[in-house]
Design an enzyme around this catalytic site. Structure first.
Site, PDB file in Angstrom:
ATOM      1  N   CYS A 105      -1.972   3.724   3.622  1.00 45.86           N
ATOM      2  CA  CYS A 105      -3.202   3.230   3.007  1.00 45.86           C
ATOM      3  C   CYS A 105      -4.250   2.893   4.065  1.00 45.86           C
ATOM      4  O   CYS A 105      -5.433   3.192   3.891  1.00 45.86           O
ATOM      5  CB  CYS A 105      -2.905   2.008   2.144  1.00 45.86           C
ATOM      6  SG  CYS A 105      -4.351   1.326   1.306  1.00 45.86           S
ATOM      7  N   CYS A 134       0.474  -4.910  -2.562  1.00 41.45           N
ATOM      8  CA  CYS A 134      -0.629  -5.321  -3.437  1.00 41.45           C
ATOM      9  C   CYS A 134      -0.622  -4.641  -4.801  1.00 41.45           C
ATOM     10  O   CYS A 134      -1.164  -5.185  -5.762  1.00 41.45           O
ATOM     11  CB  CYS A 134      -1.962  -5.068  -2.733  1.00 41.45           C
ATOM     12  SG  CYS A 134      -2.367  -3.313  -2.490  1.00 41.45           S
TER      13      CYS A 134
END
Length: 342
Positions: free
Chosen positions: A62, A160
């Site tokens: 990411c 997350c």
């Protein structure tokens, strides 16, 4: 100064917190909706890796493919040269060589340099890590002095986008047409000890969730994708003498001058690191530790062999192996195979 909130489709109330913080700081906030890209690059990657018996590291991917790419795109649109994030890491610019170095954050307990090893020179030249010189306690103090109340919230240790850190449920929800296939749990000799409902539920070193009634705990030693079985053993069977990495990336953009060199290797985020010797896996003239025979060109490629100076546990294929020289990140790669102790 401009603020940017990156919405990945799973952020929940984080946008509201970002808006509140931006208001307290008196800066405009822009919102980047990366939902589609995040699904393609991160969610599908994570699901695919677990289904082929690998343990992915979505935060590393990411940072490279979503977070900093998006930040720099918006920085260019807004005519901002630098971008700043809350990572606990540091960037050092050597004015003599013109090169940029990625360093550990000063707060060793919070250091996040491990997740940033895929960043290159062009990105590092535009990145600021203001928290890298501070401890968590100092960050909280400064934020509260500035009126940023978000720091009072409990810090999350979860990924997350995975609710309650429940990987199994998340993966099963995103498996699509690849159903989980039940299989066996065996020891190293092949003795049947139990059964499983899909190899995606396991990772190397795992102890919980095996459901094996025994006087001593078992740990996952290997995940055999071809035979769809999980291999387990006791604590003393977990040792690895090294590993093989592929997809190697160097912070300087070039590999070290020495073909064989010593370095500190971290094989997961909370790993303190182990002194190791790194050398290339050469086709034909090197025995591949994973197969016990000479490596062919496909097996060798750009792969490296890392030999630990002390045995290590839980070497999980799919995780990142990151190389350090003191506090400086040299580079890293993806773990292909652990090398069991003889």
């Amino acid at each position: 100064m401009e603020g940017l909130h990156i919405f990945n489709g799973f952020s929940g109330s984080s946008e509201a917190r970002a808006r509140h913080a931006a208001h307290q700081l008196g800066i405009p906030l822009h919102v980047a909706d990366v939902t589609e890209t995040f699904d393609e690059e991160i969610v599908q990657y994570l699901t695919r890796e677990y289904l082929v018996a690998r343990t992915p590291n979505p935060c590393v991917v990411c940072n490279r493919k979503i977070k900093f790419k998006t930040l720099l795109y918006y920085a260019d649109r807004l005519a901002c040269h630098f971008v700043a994030t809350g990572h606990y890491a540091r960037v050092f610019h050597n004015r003599q060589t013109g090169r940029y170095a990625l360093l550990r954050g000063l707060d060793q307990a919070k250091d996040q340099s491990y997740f940033l090893f895929l960043l290159g020179q062009e990105q590092l030249s535009r990145i600021l890590f203001p928290l890298g010189e501070l401890t968590k306690k100092e960050v909280r103090s400064v934020a509260l002095t500035m009126g940023v109340e978000a720091v009072r919230e409990k810090e999350s240790q979860e990924i997350c986008f995975i609710p309650d850190d429940d990987y199994k449920t998340f993966i099963e929800r995103h498996m699509g047409s690849s159903p989980a296939i039940p299989g066996d749990i065996v020891d190293r000799s092949g003795r049947l000890l139990g059964s499983h409902n899909g190899i995606h539920s396991f990772t190397i070193g795992q102890r919980k969730g095996l459901h094996i009634a025994a006087p001593r705990p078992y740990y996952v030693l290997a995940i055999d994708r071809e035979k769809n079985r999980v291999v387990v053993g006791h604590e003393e069977e977990q040792g690895f003498s090294g590993l093989i990495v592929s997809g190697v990336s160097w912070i300087d953009g070039e590999s070290p001058r020495e073909e064989v060199f010593e370095t500190l290797v971290r094989i997961r985020y909370r790993h303190r690191g182990v002194s190791s010797v790194v050398c290339p896996l050469s086709a034909g003239d090197e025995i591949c530790p994973a197969t016990g025979r000479p490596a062919d060109h496909e097996e060798a490629g750009d792969k490296l062999i890392i030999r630990f100076q002390e045995p290590q546990r839980a070497v999980a294929p799919g995780q990142a192996a990151v190389f350090y020289s003191d506090d400086r990140v040299i580079g890293g790669g993806w773990i292909e195979q652990g090398i069991p102790l003889d």
